[in-house]
Design an enzyme around this catalytic site. Structure first.
Site, short mmCIF file in Angstrom:
data_model
loop_
_atom_site.label_atom_id
_atom_site.label_comp_id
_atom_site.label_asym_id
_atom_site.label_seq_id
_atom_site.Cartn_x
_atom_site.Cartn_y
_atom_site.Cartn_z
N ASP A 1 -6.13 2.02 12.56
CA ASP A 1 -7.36 1.29 12.29
C ASP A 1 -8.26 1.21 13.51
O ASP A 1 -9.48 1.08 13.39
CB ASP A 1 -7.05 -0.12 11.78
CG ASP A 1 -6.59 -0.05 10.34
OD1 ASP A 1 -5.41 0.28 10.11
OD2 ASP A 1 -7.43 -0.27 9.45
N GLN B 1 0.84 -1.21 0.00
CA GLN B 1 0.00 0.00 0.00
C GLN B 1 0.87 1.25 0.00
O GLN B 1 0.46 2.31 -0.47
CB GLN B 1 -0.92 0.02 1.23
CG GLN B 1 -2.04 -1.01 1.22
CD GLN B 1 -1.63 -2.30 1.89
OE1 GLN B 1 -0.47 -2.68 1.88
NE2 GLN B 1 -2.60 -2.99 2.47
O1 MRU Z 1 -5.11 -3.23 5.11
P1 MRU Z 1 -5.36 -1.79 4.82
O2 MRU Z 1 -4.72 -1.31 3.57
O3 MRU Z 1 -6.84 -1.45 4.89
O4 MRU Z 1 -4.67 -1.02 6.04
C1 MRU Z 1 -4.75 0.38 6.10
C2 MRU Z 1 -4.01 0.95 7.25
O5 MRU Z 1 -3.48 0.27 8.08
C3 MRU Z 1 -4.07 2.46 7.38
O6 MRU Z 1 -2.89 2.94 7.98
C4 MRU Z 1 -5.26 2.84 8.28
O7 MRU Z 1 -6.42 2.19 7.84
C5 MRU Z 1 -5.48 4.28 8.29
S1 MRU Z 1 -6.08 4.89 6.75
C6 MRU Z 1 -6.26 6.57 6.92
#
Ligand code: MRU
Length: 339
Positions: free
Chosen positions: A219, A178
């Site tokens: 999260d 990501q």
């Molecule tokens: O697995 P993902 O890509 O959904 O994980 C996203 C993250 O860990 C982000 O840092 C978090 O959701 C914050 S997004 C503003």
């Protein structure tokens, strides 16, 4: 880049950008059933805690229109609510829309609030970023991850717009990249001076590249300041503490779970072995390799220098500063049910 829209209401479907295909391909999907909505979240076509919340909000509003039977609707809502366990924004948004008199109005309000909240986070975060700051960040926390302006990346993008010209070290964020696929894309589009690094270079970068601060998203944040975020965040926080570098977490009120006292209560999603044992479709480990693949880790609150929220910067002791969030008025456009 700026024309990318993470999620949108589309009349008889919820439209979403398939983030798995970026940066190679811009393709939009349309989710119409509980299965299609949940699958888009499970497969990370739609990802990032606030973005998942906005998408699910529209999804539940759509399901309320298409499913007349209350029992069938409740089962469909459960399917969506359980599609990913760690980001509390998902359950928060689903519950808000389910309880609302006008579900679509509520989903629109959640989306509009996210835009306003992200703008406030970016503004408050600016006080932490000096001109020319060298910043290390992890995962993707920009507009793609929130359906607004972004959280941690929103702060960085605001610093760039304000002429502070930050230099950003971008963790690629294994296993699903990501950081390199999405965070770098958003930084590049904004003209930010960004350097991509492998996750395992982060500690050395802190030692040798004069990093001024780390900033990441979240999260779920417990009442004591423990933070669940993308796997690798905990190691970054430890390395930052070792090097005396401030470690900031930017997140909206909706990511704080005041019902849990510590991070020990946060469910951590375990994902498929194939995400680690293969790379870009090619095997990267021997056939049958056993894999440990937690998608998130929990950083203890004592490693967090401060939280950047839409209400301002929260400092320790978190057992005192975080619970005050419960009594703050919401920011942005509120539906009648939440005014
Ligand atoms: O697995 P993902 O890509 O959904 O994980 C996203 C993250 O860990 C982000 O840092 C978090 O959701 C914050 S997004 C503003």
């Amino acid at each position: 880049m700026s024309e990318l829209t993470a999620v949108a209401w589309d009349g008889d479907a919820v439209r979403y950008l398939d983030q798995r295909l970026l940066p190679h391909e811009v393709r939009y999907g349309r989710a119409r059933t509980a299965d299609e909505i949940a699958t888009a979240i499970e497969t990370l076509a739609v990802r990032g805690a606030p973005c998942i919340g906005v998408f699910a909000a529209y999804g539940v509003a759509l399901l309320r229109r298409t499913i007349a039977d209350d029992g069938t609707f409740a089962a469909a809502v459960r399917r969506v609510r359980q599609s990913r366990p760690t980001a509390v924004n998902l359950a928060w948004a689903v519950d808000r829309v389910t309880a609302a008199a006008d579900p679509l109005e509520e989903a629109n309000a959640i989306h509009a609030e996210q835009v306003a909240v992200d703008a406030a986070i970016a503004e408050h975060g600016l006080e932490l970023v000096a001109k020319g700051a060298r910043i290390l960040t992890h995962c993707n926390t920009g507009p793609l991850a929130t359906a607004g302006g972004g959280t941690a990346l929103g702060v960085i993008l605001a610093a760039q717009r304000g002429g502070k010209k930050p230099r950003v070290f971008v963790d690629e964020t294994r296993p699903l990249l990501q950081g390199s696929r999405l965070n770098y894309l958003e930084l590049q589009a904004a003209g930010v001076d960004a350097l991509l690094i492998v996750d395992s270079a982060a500690a050395l970068a802190m030692k040798e590249q004069e990093i001024d601060l780390c900033i990441v998203g979240a999260d779920r944040i417990a009442a004591n300041g423990d933070v669940a975020n993308k796997i690798g965040t905990y190691g970054l926080a430890i390395a930052a503490a070792h090097h005396g570098i401030p470690f900031y977490v930017a997140a909206p009120r909706s990511t704080f779970d005041l019902t849990i006292r510590s991070g020990a209560e946060i469910p951590i999603e375990q994902r498929a072995a194939g995400e680690v044992a293969a790379f870009a479709g090619a095997r990267a480990a021997p056939e049958g390799a056993a894999v440990y693949n937690p998608a998130f880790d929990v950083t203890p609150g004592h490693l967090v220098t401060a939280f950047v929220t839409e209400y301002g910067v929260l400092r320790p002791p978190y057992v005192e500063s975080i619970p005050t969030l419960e009594f703050r008025p919401a920011i942005g456009t509120l539906s009648s049910a939440h005014r």
